[in-house]
Design an enzyme around this catalytic site. Structure first.
Site, PDB file in Angstrom:
ATOM      1  N   HIS A 102       0.843  -1.194   0.000  1.00 30.76           N
ATOM      2  CA  HIS A 102       0.000   0.000   0.000  1.00 30.76           C
ATOM      3  C   HIS A 102       0.882   1.249   0.000  1.00 30.76           C
ATOM      4  O   HIS A 102       2.046   1.215   0.413  1.00 30.76           O
ATOM      5  CB  HIS A 102      -0.916   0.000   1.214  1.00 30.76           C
ATOM      6  CG  HIS A 102      -1.916  -1.114   1.224  1.00 30.76           C
ATOM      7  ND1 HIS A 102      -3.240  -0.939   1.568  1.00 30.76           N
ATOM      8  CD2 HIS A 102      -1.793  -2.438   0.946  1.00 30.76           C
ATOM      9  CE1 HIS A 102      -3.884  -2.093   1.499  1.00 30.76           C
ATOM     10  NE2 HIS A 102      -3.027  -3.012   1.134  1.00 30.76           N
ATOM     11  N   GLU A 104       0.940   4.008   1.773  1.00 31.36           N
ATOM     12  CA  GLU A 104       1.461   4.442   3.065  1.00 31.36           C
ATOM     13  C   GLU A 104       2.592   3.525   3.537  1.00 31.36           C
ATOM     14  O   GLU A 104       3.607   3.986   4.066  1.00 31.36           O
ATOM     15  CB  GLU A 104       0.338   4.479   4.110  1.00 31.36           C
ATOM     16  CG  GLU A 104      -0.753   5.505   3.816  1.00 31.36           C
ATOM     17  CD  GLU A 104      -1.879   4.959   2.948  1.00 31.36           C
ATOM     18  OE1 GLU A 104      -2.993   5.489   3.033  1.00 31.36           O
ATOM     19  OE2 GLU A 104      -1.650   3.997   2.181  1.00 31.36           O
ATOM     20  N   CYS A 129      -6.687   3.115   4.289  1.00 29.66           N
ATOM     21  CA  CYS A 129      -7.555   1.986   4.613  1.00 29.66           C
ATOM     22  C   CYS A 129      -7.208   1.460   6.007  1.00 29.66           C
ATOM     23  O   CYS A 129      -6.222   1.873   6.626  1.00 29.66           O
ATOM     24  CB  CYS A 129      -7.398   0.882   3.567  1.00 29.66           C
ATOM     25  SG  CYS A 129      -5.784   0.083   3.592  1.00 29.66           S
ATOM     26  N   CYS A 132      -3.674   0.049   6.416  1.00 28.97           N
ATOM     27  CA  CYS A 132      -2.604   1.040   6.561  1.00 28.97           C
ATOM     28  C   CYS A 132      -2.653   1.740   7.916  1.00 28.97           C
ATOM     29  O   CYS A 132      -1.608   2.055   8.496  1.00 28.97           O
ATOM     30  CB  CYS A 132      -2.687   2.074   5.437  1.00 28.97           C
ATOM     31  SG  CYS A 132      -2.204   1.387   3.851  1.00 28.97           S
TER      32      CYS A 132
END
Length: 293
Positions: A102, A104, A129, A132
């Site tokens: 992801h 992040e 999300c 994360c």
């Protein structure tokens, strides 16, 4: 300039384009800005730090590798050193969904692998999300980490993750991005030594299964990744993903990889070997070695 930046760069304000052009001229721009470079960009654009980070998000998102979702997410992790680190989501055709990185995670891992000791904030173009948010809760910044989203007032990770569960609930004292050294002795050639050094600095307080990966490129450059375990287990970032993330952010591609080494304990309760080999082979790298610690 790397071709991935062309469209995003053309949409930036003129004064920002002028200030960035010398930095992006290198095909292998490292997708990070030093504190001095950030200050130069601010002076040239008269933007405050938050506005500048938002302005640069399209460049971070341009680093995304989204062959499955075609949905680019960009993030910028701002370190306490003043350095800024780009991140973007990464997907791998032929590998499982669990290998996805992801945005992040990408930015945070990027900062960690560059030697950053803690983060002040993460700027991202879409709401983080749950995966994360949980990953960020492993950081030594804790729930005070600032999350910046376009069109919204800044909030802390604690605002986005109420009633959080994390390492402190399990009495873990050494957090992600704290200095760590598992004390593994170097041996072998430069690539093997790099993998062992990465394993020594990995974060594995739950399973005590430290591991590291080193990737060798055709031009001789080496990119390393460290295991980053998470209190919730599933948001854990494998060492290969860290290495692939750093390689990709630096403007290299998977066919550039000629050899890979995984370093891990022989008696660890979990192993990275099968997933590492499967993912690298899906990306076209057949020369994968394992060294036990």
């Amino acid at each position: 300039m790397h071709s991935r930046f062309h469209t995003a760069f053309s949409g930036l304000p003129g004064e920002l384009q002028t200030a960035l052009a010398p930095l992006l001229a290198d095909e292998h721009f490292p997708a990070m800005l030093s504190a001095e470079q950030v200050a130069t960009l601010q002076s040239a654009t008269q933007l405050d730090v938050d506005a500048l980070a938002f302005a640069l998000l399209p460049l971070a998102a341009a680093c995304a590798r989204t062959d499955l979702s075609h949905f680019n997410v960009g993030a910028i992790a701002r370190g306490v050193s003043g350095n800024w680190y780009f991140g973007a989501n990464m997907e791998f055709i032929g590998a499982t969904m669990q290998q996805t990185v992801h945005a992040e995670q990408s930015a945070i891992s990027h900062a960690w692998l560059r030697g950053e000791s803690a983060l002040e904030s993460v700027t991202v173009n879409y709401t983080p999300c749950g995966h994360c948010r949980q990953f960020m809760n492993e950081l030594n910044s804790g729930l005070a980490l600032r999350i910046n989203l376009p069109g919204r007032a800044p909030h802390t990770l604690g605002d986005y993750l109420p009633d959080a569960f994390g390492p402190k609930d399990l009495q873990i004292k050494t957090l992600l991005m704290d200095e760590q050294d598992h004390g593994f002795s170097p041996r072998g050639d430069a690539l093997t030594q790099a993998a062992i050094a990465a394993a020594s600095q990995s974060h594995s307080p739950y399973t005590h299964s430290p591991s590291g990966v080193a990737l060798l490129c055709r031009d001789g450059q080496i990119f390393c990744g460290r295991y980053a375990e998470n209190a919730a287990f599933n948001p854990t970032l494998p060492p290969l993903q860290g290495a692939l993330n750093l390689l990709s952010l630096s403007g290299f591609d998977y066919p550039d990889i000629t050899r890979a080494v995984l370093a891990e304990r022989a008696d660890a309760p979990l192993t990275q070997w099968d997933a590492t080999v499967a993912t690298l082979r899906a990306l076209g790298c057949e020369t994968v070695e394992r060294v036990t610690l």
